[in-house]
Motif scaffolding. Structure first.
Motif, PDB file in Angstrom:
ATOM      1  N   ALA A   1      17.207 -41.781 -28.775  1.00 51.42           N
ATOM      2  CA  ALA A   1      16.123 -41.057 -28.108  1.00 51.42           C
ATOM      3  C   ALA A   1      16.077 -41.393 -26.621  1.00 51.42           C
ATOM      4  CB  ALA A   1      14.785 -41.390 -28.763  1.00 51.42           C
ATOM      5  N   LYS A   2      16.238 -42.671 -26.271  1.00 48.65           N
ATOM      6  CA  LYS A   2      16.264 -43.058 -24.854  1.00 48.65           C
ATOM      7  C   LYS A   2      17.466 -42.437 -24.158  1.00 48.65           C
ATOM      8  CE  LYS A   2      14.156 -47.631 -25.363  1.00 48.65           C
ATOM      9  NZ  LYS A   2      14.436 -49.076 -25.263  1.00 48.65           N
ATOM     10  N   LEU A   3      18.597 -42.458 -24.833  1.00 46.81           N
ATOM     11  CA  LEU A   3      19.812 -41.919 -24.257  1.00 46.81           C
ATOM     12  C   LEU A   3      19.683 -40.419 -24.017  1.00 46.81           C
ATOM     13  CD1 LEU A   3      22.643 -42.620 -23.341  1.00 46.81           C
ATOM     14  CD2 LEU A   3      23.418 -42.305 -25.681  1.00 46.81           C
ATOM     15  N   GLN A   4      19.162 -39.702 -24.984  1.00 44.77           N
ATOM     16  CA  GLN A   4      18.975 -38.268 -24.820  1.00 44.77           C
ATOM     17  C   GLN A   4      18.005 -37.967 -23.679  1.00 44.77           C
ATOM     18  OE1 GLN A   4      17.545 -36.044 -28.238  1.00 44.77           O
ATOM     19  NE2 GLN A   4      18.652 -34.246 -27.531  1.00 44.77           N
ATOM     20  N   ALA A   5      16.947 -38.765 -23.556  1.00 41.46           N
ATOM     21  CA  ALA A   5      15.996 -38.572 -22.460  1.00 41.46           C
ATOM     22  C   ALA A   5      16.666 -38.767 -21.107  1.00 41.46           C
ATOM     23  CB  ALA A   5      14.811 -39.528 -22.622  1.00 41.46           C
ATOM     24  N   ILE A   6      17.530 -39.772 -21.003  1.00 44.54           N
ATOM     25  CA  ILE A   6      18.259 -40.010 -19.754  1.00 44.54           C
ATOM     26  C   ILE A   6      19.172 -38.833 -19.434  1.00 44.54           C
ATOM     27  CG2 ILE A   6      20.184 -41.371 -18.797  1.00 44.54           C
ATOM     28  CD1 ILE A   6      17.638 -42.767 -18.353  1.00 44.54           C
ATOM     29  N   LEU A   7      19.889 -38.343 -20.438  1.00 44.25           N
ATOM     30  CA  LEU A   7      20.800 -37.228 -20.217  1.00 44.25           C
ATOM     31  C   LEU A   7      20.035 -35.990 -19.759  1.00 44.25           C
ATOM     32  CD1 LEU A   7      23.134 -37.678 -23.323  1.00 44.25           C
ATOM     33  CD2 LEU A   7      23.684 -38.195 -20.937  1.00 44.25           C
TER      34      LEU A   7
ATOM     35  N   LEU B   1      27.239 -48.057 -27.219  1.00 41.58           N
ATOM     36  CA  LEU B   1      26.900 -46.958 -26.309  1.00 41.58           C
ATOM     37  C   LEU B   1      27.932 -45.840 -26.396  1.00 41.58           C
ATOM     38  CD1 LEU B   1      24.794 -45.959 -24.357  1.00 41.58           C
ATOM     39  CD2 LEU B   1      25.905 -47.260 -22.547  1.00 41.58           C
ATOM     40  N   LYS B   2      29.197 -46.204 -26.557  1.00 39.00           N
ATOM     41  CA  LYS B   2      30.251 -45.194 -26.709  1.00 39.00           C
ATOM     42  C   LYS B   2      29.989 -44.317 -27.926  1.00 39.00           C
ATOM     43  CE  LYS B   2      35.196 -44.661 -27.372  1.00 39.00           C
ATOM     44  NZ  LYS B   2      36.514 -45.256 -27.252  1.00 39.00           N
ATOM     45  N   SER B   3      29.628 -44.914 -29.051  1.00 40.86           N
ATOM     46  CA  SER B   3      29.391 -44.132 -30.267  1.00 40.86           C
ATOM     47  C   SER B   3      28.158 -43.248 -30.118  1.00 40.86           C
ATOM     48  CB  SER B   3      29.274 -45.032 -31.491  1.00 40.86           C
ATOM     49  OG  SER B   3      28.088 -45.780 -31.460  1.00 40.86           O
ATOM     50  N   LYS B   4      27.140 -43.730 -29.426  1.00 38.63           N
ATOM     51  CA  LYS B   4      25.933 -42.914 -29.235  1.00 38.63           C
ATOM     52  C   LYS B   4      26.200 -41.751 -28.286  1.00 38.63           C
ATOM     53  CE  LYS B   4      22.739 -46.478 -30.556  1.00 38.63           C
ATOM     54  NZ  LYS B   4      21.601 -47.300 -30.283  1.00 38.63           N
TER      55      LYS B   4
ATOM     56  N   GLU C   1       9.836 -43.765 -25.312  1.00 44.76           N
ATOM     57  CA  GLU C   1      11.217 -43.524 -25.690  1.00 44.76           C
ATOM     58  C   GLU C   1      11.992 -42.789 -24.599  1.00 44.76           C
ATOM     59  OE1 GLU C   1      11.632 -45.800 -28.386  1.00 44.76           O
ATOM     60  OE2 GLU C   1      13.196 -44.315 -28.611  1.00 44.76           O
ATOM     61  N   LYS C   2      11.304 -42.395 -23.558  1.00 42.78           N
ATOM     62  CA  LYS C   2      12.009 -41.766 -22.445  1.00 42.78           C
ATOM     63  C   LYS C   2      12.595 -42.859 -21.577  1.00 42.78           C
ATOM     64  CE  LYS C   2       9.223 -37.646 -22.443  1.00 42.78           C
ATOM     65  NZ  LYS C   2       8.451 -36.721 -21.668  1.00 42.78           N
ATOM     66  N   SER C   3      13.142 -42.468 -20.459  1.00 42.91           N
ATOM     67  CA  SER C   3      13.722 -43.466 -19.568  1.00 42.91           C
ATOM     68  C   SER C   3      12.631 -44.367 -19.030  1.00 42.91           C
ATOM     69  CB  SER C   3      14.476 -42.784 -18.430  1.00 42.91           C
ATOM     70  OG  SER C   3      13.632 -41.915 -17.744  1.00 42.91           O
ATOM     71  N   ILE C   4      13.007 -45.552 -18.597  1.00 44.16           N
ATOM     72  CA  ILE C   4      12.030 -46.556 -18.214  1.00 44.16           C
ATOM     73  C   ILE C   4      11.345 -46.218 -16.903  1.00 44.16           C
ATOM     74  CG2 ILE C   4      11.749 -48.988 -17.612  1.00 44.16           C
ATOM     75  CD1 ILE C   4      12.106 -48.410 -20.591  1.00 44.16           C
TER      76      ILE C   4
ATOM     77  N   LEU D   1      16.515 -50.071 -21.049  1.00 40.39           N
ATOM     78  CA  LEU D   1      16.636 -51.400 -21.642  1.00 40.39           C
ATOM     79  C   LEU D   1      17.491 -51.368 -22.907  1.00 40.39           C
ATOM     80  CD1 LEU D   1      12.940 -52.597 -21.280  1.00 40.39           C
ATOM     81  CD2 LEU D   1      14.873 -53.011 -19.751  1.00 40.39           C
ATOM     82  N   LYS D   2      18.252 -52.433 -23.078  1.00 41.65           N
ATOM     83  CA  LYS D   2      19.020 -52.613 -24.310  1.00 41.65           C
ATOM     84  C   LYS D   2      18.090 -53.195 -25.362  1.00 41.65           C
ATOM     85  CE  LYS D   2      23.262 -53.710 -21.830  1.00 41.65           C
ATOM     86  NZ  LYS D   2      24.201 -54.792 -21.520  1.00 41.65           N
ATOM     87  N   PRO D   3      18.264 -52.843 -26.583  1.00 47.23           N
ATOM     88  CA  PRO D   3      19.254 -51.916 -27.105  1.00 47.23           C
ATOM     89  C   PRO D   3      18.857 -50.473 -26.802  1.00 47.23           C
ATOM     90  CG  PRO D   3      17.874 -52.697 -28.896  1.00 47.23           C
ATOM     91  CD  PRO D   3      17.458 -53.440 -27.652  1.00 47.23           C
TER      92      PRO D   3
END
Length: 187
Positions: free
Chosen positions: A172-178, A64-67, A29-32, A166-168
């Motif tokens: 959790a992936k988004l938070q890991a990237i941030l 992505l905007k809403s997330k 679930e982290k970044s790829i 990767l989409k979608p």
């Protein structure tokens, strides 16, 4: 007329390309990934808390905007790479930004790969050239695509993307990237 019932039976073969997981920095679930040749550097997040989303699919932009909004970020949208480069230059030139000493006006760019006018790889290369020429601040560019082969990911990283998800995109992936690319803590 007569109606005939027919049944069809299909078979197919699927070929998978083996990926060397040793070359990947993040899994699950982290970044790829972040290849060792392109280490991710954390940046101080400024008070603007703004991301640029570049995608030619309106649905992907909205999702992505809403997330990102859930994590306290506002967004600017672009439908192709050329527009993204133009937006980054315009925002940097015209937006006074916040009072943060490291204000970049745009904290992160989420870049689709396959788009009309200018694709995400070329746009990322152009943004990296502008950073190298000190025309814009160094902003992390994150590849955000459904293209998931190791070659697709490698091309993204070689173009200057700091990471590739990767989409979608899950929260959790988004938070890991941030957390990986920005000195970010949840609001």
């Amino acid at each position: 007329g007569d109606v005939y019932k027919r049944q069809s039976k299909f078979s197919f073969k699927v070929q998978f390309q083996q990926i060397s997981w040793k070359s990947l920095k993040h899994l699950g679930e982290k970044s790829i990934l972040a290849l060792p040749s392109n280490p991710i550097k954390k940046r101080q997040i400024c008070l603007c808390r703004r991301c640029l989303i570049v995608d030619d699919n309106e649905y992907n932009l909205l999702v992505l905007k809403s997330k990102l909004a859930k994590f306290g970020f506002s967004t600017i949208n672009a439908s192709n790479g050329a527009l993204a480069v133009q937006i980054v230059r315009t925002v940097v030139d015209s937006d006074p930004g916040c009072e943060s000493p490291n204000c970049s006006r745009i904290n992160m760019v989420f870049m689709d790969v396959d788009m009309p006018v200018m694709n995400g790889l070329d746009a990322t290369r152009e943004l990296r050239t502008l950073v190298d020429r000190s025309c814009i601040p160094d902003v992390p560019v994150i590849g955000c695509s459904a293209f998931d082969s190791s070659e697709d990911i490698k091309r993204g990283i070689e173009a200057g993307m700091e990471d590739y998800i990767l989409k979608p995109v899950t929260e959790a992936k988004l938070q890991a990237i941030l957390k990986t690319c920005l000195l970010y803590t949840s609001p």
